[in-house]
Design a protein around this motif. Sequence first.
Motif, PDB file in Angstrom:
ATOM      1  N   LYS A  12       0.834  -1.212   0.000  1.00 15.40           N
ATOM      2  CA  LYS A  12       0.000   0.000   0.000  1.00 15.40           C
ATOM      3  C   LYS A  12       0.864   1.256   0.000  1.00 15.40           C
ATOM      4  O   LYS A  12       0.553   2.239   0.660  1.00 15.40           O
ATOM      5  N   GLY A  13       1.978   1.207  -0.737  1.00 11.49           N
ATOM      6  CA  GLY A  13       2.812   2.391  -0.874  1.00 11.49           C
ATOM      7  C   GLY A  13       3.768   2.617   0.263  1.00 11.49           C
ATOM      8  O   GLY A  13       4.584   3.524   0.203  1.00 11.49           O
ATOM      9  N   ASN A  14       3.710   1.849   1.355  1.00 10.82           N
ATOM     10  CA  ASN A  14       4.594   2.041   2.496  1.00 10.82           C
ATOM     11  C   ASN A  14       5.585   0.895   2.573  1.00 10.82           C
ATOM     12  O   ASN A  14       5.212  -0.270   2.455  1.00 10.82           O
ATOM     13  N   PRO A  15       6.876   1.199   2.763  1.00 13.10           N
ATOM     14  CA  PRO A  15       7.859   0.126   2.871  1.00 13.10           C
ATOM     15  C   PRO A  15       7.689  -0.637   4.191  1.00 13.10           C
ATOM     16  O   PRO A  15       7.607  -0.048   5.252  1.00 13.10           O
ATOM     17  N   VAL A  16       7.602  -1.943   4.083  1.00  7.06           N
ATOM     18  CA  VAL A  16       7.479  -2.799   5.250  1.00  7.06           C
ATOM     19  C   VAL A  16       8.654  -3.765   5.245  1.00  7.06           C
ATOM     20  O   VAL A  16       8.858  -4.488   4.274  1.00  7.06           O
ATOM     21  N   ALA A  17       9.426  -3.774   6.304  1.00  8.32           N
ATOM     22  CA  ALA A  17      10.584  -4.647   6.382  1.00  8.32           C
ATOM     23  C   ALA A  17      10.134  -6.075   6.616  1.00  8.32           C
ATOM     24  O   ALA A  17       9.476  -6.369   7.604  1.00  8.32           O
ATOM     25  N   GLU A  18      10.467  -6.962   5.672  1.00  5.63           N
ATOM     26  CA  GLU A  18      10.138  -8.373   5.811  1.00  5.63           C
ATOM     27  C   GLU A  18      11.359  -9.131   6.324  1.00  5.63           C
ATOM     28  O   GLU A  18      12.484  -8.875   5.900  1.00  5.63           O
ATOM     29  N   ARG A  19      11.115 -10.064   7.215  1.00  2.02           N
ATOM     30  CA  ARG A  19      12.196 -10.840   7.808  1.00  2.02           C
ATOM     31  C   ARG A  19      11.997 -12.315   7.506  1.00  2.02           C
ATOM     32  O   ARG A  19      10.886 -12.764   7.284  1.00  2.02           O
ATOM     33  N   ARG A  20      13.096 -13.031   7.556  1.00  2.00           N
ATOM     34  CA  ARG A  20      13.033 -14.479   7.395  1.00  2.00           C
ATOM     35  C   ARG A  20      13.240 -15.148   8.740  1.00  2.00           C
ATOM     36  O   ARG A  20      13.687 -14.535   9.703  1.00  2.00           O
ATOM     37  N   LEU A  21      12.903 -16.433   8.779  1.00  4.46           N
ATOM     38  CA  LEU A  21      13.078 -17.215   9.987  1.00  4.46           C
ATOM     39  C   LEU A  21      14.553 -17.567  10.179  1.00  4.46           C
ATOM     40  O   LEU A  21      15.398 -17.266   9.330  1.00  4.46           O
ATOM     41  N   HIS A  22      14.845 -18.218  11.294  1.00  2.27           N
ATOM     42  CA  HIS A  22      16.222 -18.581  11.626  1.00  2.27           C
ATOM     43  C   HIS A  22      16.764 -19.591  10.602  1.00  2.27           C
ATOM     44  O   HIS A  22      16.020 -20.438  10.105  1.00  2.27           O
ATOM     45  N   PRO A  23      18.056 -19.539  10.280  1.00  2.00           N
ATOM     46  CA  PRO A  23      18.626 -20.450   9.277  1.00  2.00           C
ATOM     47  C   PRO A  23      18.515 -21.934   9.614  1.00  2.00           C
ATOM     48  O   PRO A  23      18.678 -22.772   8.717  1.00  2.00           O
ATOM     49  N   VAL A  24      18.263 -22.306  10.867  1.00  2.00           N
ATOM     50  CA  VAL A  24      18.119 -23.736  11.179  1.00  2.00           C
ATOM     51  C   VAL A  24      16.744 -24.260  10.784  1.00  2.00           C
ATOM     52  O   VAL A  24      16.523 -25.472  10.795  1.00  2.00           O
ATOM     53  N   THR A  25      15.816 -23.380  10.395  1.00  2.00           N
ATOM     54  CA  THR A  25      14.464 -23.798  10.049  1.00  2.00           C
ATOM     55  C   THR A  25      14.419 -24.820   8.924  1.00  2.00           C
ATOM     56  O   THR A  25      13.611 -25.753   8.978  1.00  2.00           O
ATOM     57  N   PRO A  26      15.258 -24.714   7.862  1.00  2.00           N
ATOM     58  CA  PRO A  26      15.225 -25.744   6.814  1.00  2.00           C
ATOM     59  C   PRO A  26      15.451 -27.157   7.329  1.00  2.00           C
ATOM     60  O   PRO A  26      14.914 -28.112   6.766  1.00  2.00           O
ATOM     61  N   LEU A  27      16.242 -27.313   8.394  1.00  2.00           N
ATOM     62  CA  LEU A  27      16.472 -28.645   8.943  1.00  2.00           C
ATOM     63  C   LEU A  27      15.176 -29.241   9.469  1.00  2.00           C
ATOM     64  O   LEU A  27      14.946 -30.448   9.356  1.00  2.00           O
ATOM     65  N   ARG A  28      14.311 -28.393  10.039  1.00  9.87           N
ATOM     66  CA  ARG A  28      13.013 -28.873  10.522  1.00  9.87           C
ATOM     67  C   ARG A  28      12.091 -29.219   9.370  1.00  9.87           C
ATOM     68  O   ARG A  28      11.415 -30.259   9.376  1.00  9.87           O
ATOM     69  N   ARG A  29      12.064 -28.382   8.353  1.00 13.12           N
ATOM     70  CA  ARG A  29      11.119 -28.585   7.264  1.00 13.12           C
ATOM     71  C   ARG A  29      11.593 -29.642   6.271  1.00 13.12           C
ATOM     72  O   ARG A  29      10.792 -30.143   5.476  1.00 13.12           O
ATOM     73  N   ALA A  30      12.870 -29.984   6.293  1.00 14.23           N
ATOM     74  CA  ALA A  30      13.377 -30.990   5.365  1.00 14.23           C
ATOM     75  C   ALA A  30      12.811 -32.372   5.658  1.00 14.23           C
ATOM     76  O   ALA A  30      12.884 -33.273   4.816  1.00 14.23           O
ATOM     77  N   TRP A  31      12.239 -32.564   6.848  1.00 12.69           N
ATOM     78  CA  TRP A  31      11.685 -33.860   7.207  1.00 12.69           C
ATOM     79  C   TRP A  31      10.378 -34.154   6.490  1.00 12.69           C
ATOM     80  O   TRP A  31       9.907 -35.294   6.517  1.00 12.69           O
ATOM     81  N   ALA A  32       9.755 -33.162   5.852  1.00 14.20           N
ATOM     82  CA  ALA A  32       8.443 -33.376   5.237  1.00 14.20           C
ATOM     83  C   ALA A  32       8.455 -34.475   4.167  1.00 14.20           C
ATOM     84  O   ALA A  32       7.617 -35.388   4.205  1.00 14.20           O
TER      85      ALA A  32
END
Length: 444
Positions: A12-32
């Motif tokens: 909506k025209g306003n800059p919003v800082a987007e963040r990512r999760l911690h780098p260890v998160t892929p290890l959790r999601r790789a189990w899918a």
Amino acid sequence: MTAQGVDDAVVKGNPVAERRLHPVTPLRRAWAPVAVVIGWALHDPDQAQRQLTRLTTTALLIGLAVLVPVAALYGFLSWWFTHFAVTESELRIRTGLLFRRTAHIRLERVQAIDVTQPLLARVAGVAKLKLDVIGADKKDELAFLGEREARALRAELLARAAGFAPETAHEVGEAPARELLRTPPFQLAISLVLTGSTWGALAAALVVPPVLWLATHSVWTVLATGVPLLGAAATSSVGRFVGEYDWTVGESPDGLRIDHGLLDRTHETVPPGRVQAVRIVEPLLWRRRGWVRVELDVAGSSNSVLVPVAPRELAEAVVARVLPGVSVPEAGALSRPPRRAWRCVPVWWRGYGLAVTGAVFAARHGLLRRRLTLVPHAKVQSVRLTQGPWKRLWRLADVHVDTGADKTVTARLRDAREAAELLRAQAERSRTGRRDAPPDRWMA
């Protein structure tokens, strides 16, 4: 921003800082992908065994060489395409590799924000941030964040929900807490030993499998029945001890904080003013020691235990912090149903009781395991009177009060005239209580 990656999105025209999760998160999601293979094997074990016997060592190694990189790639991409951002009025969570999903969580609808750390997450120094939101069936979560970042984000969200300016909300920090109660491990262990459900589950796990073996001589029948019974026995004893270990209740401006857990550490918050009902549970074998358990009904929240075990005086002091201005009625202040109630419920009618004060509607039930439920008048959503044919014959009726947590508290087997007067008076008390109740507010 943290080193975990920061993107700039324009909303909506306003800059919003987007963040990512911690780098260890892929290890959790790789189990899918691995979980999909395991689920297929469990769903059709015979077919899985036949396929496995056909595989040569070379084919098995090739399969692992393909599965492991695919799992790693899936974990990385799911982490890469997950972002979150905090705006003036909401938390936005954007996820999805193929099918994109954006959750807009308005801060004024947040019930509670909890920080949890499973065992491996504690080792890695990360945590989950879980949000209870009004109207949502399950919690939204951010898993995983750095432990410090999770606590800082929680404090920032609470500050913004409380009305702090966006430019100063991140500087507010976590509100200080004052410890009210800590459950000693030895007391917790003794309370579990003195709980009937623990011995009931253990007895079932020890008695039922041998009986089934004598009756069927089938190993699979014994295993199919015995394993769940052993699991239930472990959950009711060891599982509760591990989950409720080092239970600590503290008071802060954003509500009562609860920390507990031996392996998985959980940091929960009971929002101020949003507790719909409080139950004081008193098992039979706890009475000589004067111990009670305190449970909660919170609208839109899964928080249910306030105090796992504590002396009554200490537990009532904590209840007074949850429900300001409310005192727990003494046992002598609870009026029993009339003696003719035994014709409807023999023996057990003595376990019912009722007390109505200027602050709460208090109903007790249970003869061996007593449960006294306190409902503030301001939290009563509706009042009902029910009377079946047999109760009508003996001039008895039940009065039900419904709370905002979709729960019902019932005063059973009251005299019919008393019940009619209670219905009228409680409706008036509820209207007055809602009119005079202060607004629910974070950090009030």
